[in-house]
Design a protein around this motif. Structure first.
Motif, PDB file in Angstrom:
ATOM      1  N   ARG A   1     123.404  14.131  16.771  1.00 25.57           N
ATOM      2  CA  ARG A   1     122.030  14.484  16.399  1.00 25.57           C
ATOM      3  C   ARG A   1     121.171  13.254  16.140  1.00 25.57           C
ATOM      4  NH1 ARG A   1     122.279  20.015  12.830  1.00 25.57           N
ATOM      5  NH2 ARG A   1     123.249  21.253  14.470  1.00 25.57           N
ATOM      6  N   ASN A   2     121.751  12.218  15.563  1.00 24.65           N
ATOM      7  CA  ASN A   2     120.992  10.980  15.362  1.00 24.65           C
ATOM      8  C   ASN A   2     120.610  10.351  16.689  1.00 24.65           C
ATOM      9  OD1 ASN A   2     120.841  11.004  12.595  1.00 24.65           O
ATOM     10  ND2 ASN A   2     122.717   9.808  12.325  1.00 24.65           N
ATOM     11  N   GLU A   3     121.551  10.376  17.635  1.00 19.06           N
ATOM     12  CA  GLU A   3     121.253   9.817  18.962  1.00 19.06           C
ATOM     13  C   GLU A   3     120.160  10.616  19.661  1.00 19.06           C
ATOM     14  OE1 GLU A   3     121.352   7.109  21.900  1.00 19.06           O
ATOM     15  OE2 GLU A   3     122.492   7.005  20.028  1.00 19.06           O
ATOM     16  N   GLU A   4     120.233  11.941  19.579  1.00 22.42           N
ATOM     17  CA  GLU A   4     119.193  12.788  20.191  1.00 22.42           C
ATOM     18  C   GLU A   4     117.840  12.537  19.540  1.00 22.42           C
ATOM     19  OE1 GLU A   4     120.631  16.739  19.719  1.00 22.42           O
ATOM     20  OE2 GLU A   4     122.154  16.538  21.291  1.00 22.42           O
ATOM     21  N   ARG A   5     117.820  12.355  18.230  1.00 26.50           N
ATOM     22  CA  ARG A   5     116.557  12.097  17.530  1.00 26.50           C
ATOM     23  C   ARG A   5     115.976  10.753  17.941  1.00 26.50           C
ATOM     24  NH1 ARG A   5     116.011  10.050  11.972  1.00 26.50           N
ATOM     25  NH2 ARG A   5     118.262  10.080  12.143  1.00 26.50           N
ATOM     26  N   ARG A   6     116.831   9.747  18.086  1.00 23.02           N
ATOM     27  CA  ARG A   6     116.359   8.435  18.531  1.00 23.02           C
ATOM     28  C   ARG A   6     115.762   8.513  19.932  1.00 23.02           C
ATOM     29  NH1 ARG A   6     121.276   5.530  18.103  1.00 23.02           N
ATOM     30  NH2 ARG A   6     121.874   6.257  16.065  1.00 23.02           N
ATOM     31  N   ILE A   7     116.403   9.264  20.813  1.00 30.11           N
ATOM     32  CA  ILE A   7     115.890   9.408  22.182  1.00 30.11           C
ATOM     33  C   ILE A   7     114.549  10.132  22.171  1.00 30.11           C
ATOM     34  CG2 ILE A   7     116.315  10.576  24.388  1.00 30.11           C
ATOM     35  CD1 ILE A   7     119.304   9.969  23.944  1.00 30.11           C
TER      36      ILE A   7
ATOM     37  N   MET B   1     138.200  14.519  19.760  1.00 30.01           N
ATOM     38  CA  MET B   1     139.165  14.102  18.764  1.00 30.01           C
ATOM     39  C   MET B   1     139.451  15.234  17.774  1.00 30.01           C
ATOM     40  SD  MET B   1     140.658  11.311  17.336  1.00 30.01           S
ATOM     41  CE  MET B   1     141.299  10.906  15.746  1.00 30.01           C
ATOM     42  N   ALA B   2     138.419  15.942  17.341  1.00 29.70           N
ATOM     43  CA  ALA B   2     138.606  17.003  16.365  1.00 29.70           C
ATOM     44  C   ALA B   2     139.464  18.122  16.942  1.00 29.70           C
ATOM     45  CB  ALA B   2     137.255  17.542  15.913  1.00 29.70           C
ATOM     46  N   ARG B   3     139.320  18.389  18.226  1.00 29.84           N
ATOM     47  CA  ARG B   3     140.101  19.456  18.851  1.00 29.84           C
ATOM     48  C   ARG B   3     141.591  19.133  18.795  1.00 29.84           C
ATOM     49  NH1 ARG B   3     138.375  20.322  24.638  1.00 29.84           N
ATOM     50  NH2 ARG B   3     136.463  20.902  23.584  1.00 29.84           N
TER      51      ARG B   3
ATOM     52  N   MET C   1     136.198  17.246   9.107  1.00 29.74           N
ATOM     53  CA  MET C   1     135.359  16.089   8.773  1.00 29.74           C
ATOM     54  C   MET C   1     135.011  15.282  10.024  1.00 29.74           C
ATOM     55  SD  MET C   1     134.785  16.462   5.654  1.00 29.74           S
ATOM     56  CE  MET C   1     134.017  14.943   5.197  1.00 29.74           C
ATOM     57  N   THR C   2     135.955  15.137  10.932  1.00 26.41           N
ATOM     58  CA  THR C   2     135.683  14.416  12.177  1.00 26.41           C
ATOM     59  C   THR C   2     134.625  15.141  12.999  1.00 26.41           C
ATOM     60  OG1 THR C   2     137.941  13.584  12.199  1.00 26.41           O
ATOM     61  CG2 THR C   2     136.744  13.502  14.269  1.00 26.41           C
ATOM     62  N   ALA C   3     134.744  16.458  13.090  1.00 25.76           N
ATOM     63  CA  ALA C   3     133.765  17.240  13.846  1.00 25.76           C
ATOM     64  C   ALA C   3     132.375  17.117  13.226  1.00 25.76           C
ATOM     65  CB  ALA C   3     134.189  18.701  13.911  1.00 25.76           C
ATOM     66  N   MET C   4     132.304  17.124  11.900  1.00 23.11           N
ATOM     67  CA  MET C   4     131.005  16.996  11.236  1.00 23.11           C
ATOM     68  C   MET C   4     130.377  15.633  11.505  1.00 23.11           C
ATOM     69  SD  MET C   4     131.760  18.966   7.640  1.00 23.11           S
ATOM     70  CE  MET C   4     130.490  18.085   6.813  1.00 23.11           C
ATOM     71  N   PHE C   5     131.160  14.570  11.407  1.00 20.92           N
ATOM     72  CA  PHE C   5     130.606  13.239  11.641  1.00 20.92           C
ATOM     73  C   PHE C   5     130.220  13.032  13.102  1.00 20.92           C
ATOM     74  CE2 PHE C   5     132.691  12.093   7.562  1.00 20.92           C
ATOM     75  CZ  PHE C   5     131.551  11.633   6.923  1.00 20.92           C
ATOM     76  N   GLU C   6     130.991  13.621  14.015  1.00 19.94           N
ATOM     77  CA  GLU C   6     130.611  13.538  15.426  1.00 19.94           C
ATOM     78  C   GLU C   6     129.291  14.265  15.670  1.00 19.94           C
ATOM     79  OE1 GLU C   6     133.938  15.127  17.536  1.00 19.94           O
ATOM     80  OE2 GLU C   6     135.074  13.258  17.437  1.00 19.94           O
TER      81      GLU C   6
END
Length: 83
Positions: free
Chosen positions: A70-76, A1-3, A60-65
């Motif tokens: 990173r949150n998903e990777e940390r949860r895994i 989306m950011a692209r 801002m979209t790229a930062m939130f993505e």
């Protein structure tokens, strides 16, 4: 989306530069086009402002993505440590 937002911002800024360049030409070279330089400057300003806003939204979209990834990777990682 950011692209996609970055591409849109670059397109708006390119059109802004073209509109700013139109102030250098007089109306006798371009029949039927507005010859008033202030109109082209105003159009250029609005296109530049729109491009900057879209670029900001892209950043801002790229930062939130990235935060979501990173949150998903940390949860895994935390799940794999518990098992």
């Amino acid at each position: 989306m950011a692209r996609n937002l970055y591409i849109l911002a670059a397109t708006l800024m390119l059109f802004s530069l073209l509109s700013c360049g139109m102030t250098a030409f007089s109306s006798q070279f371009q029949q039927g086009l507005p010859g008033n330089g202030s109109l082209w400057k105003t159009i250029s300003l609005f296109l530049l402002l729109g491009g900057l806003i879209v670029a900001f939204l892209g950043v801002m979209t790229a930062m939130f993505e990235q935060v979501d990834r990173r949150n998903e990777e940390r949860r895994i990682r935390e799940r794999s440590k518990r098992q």
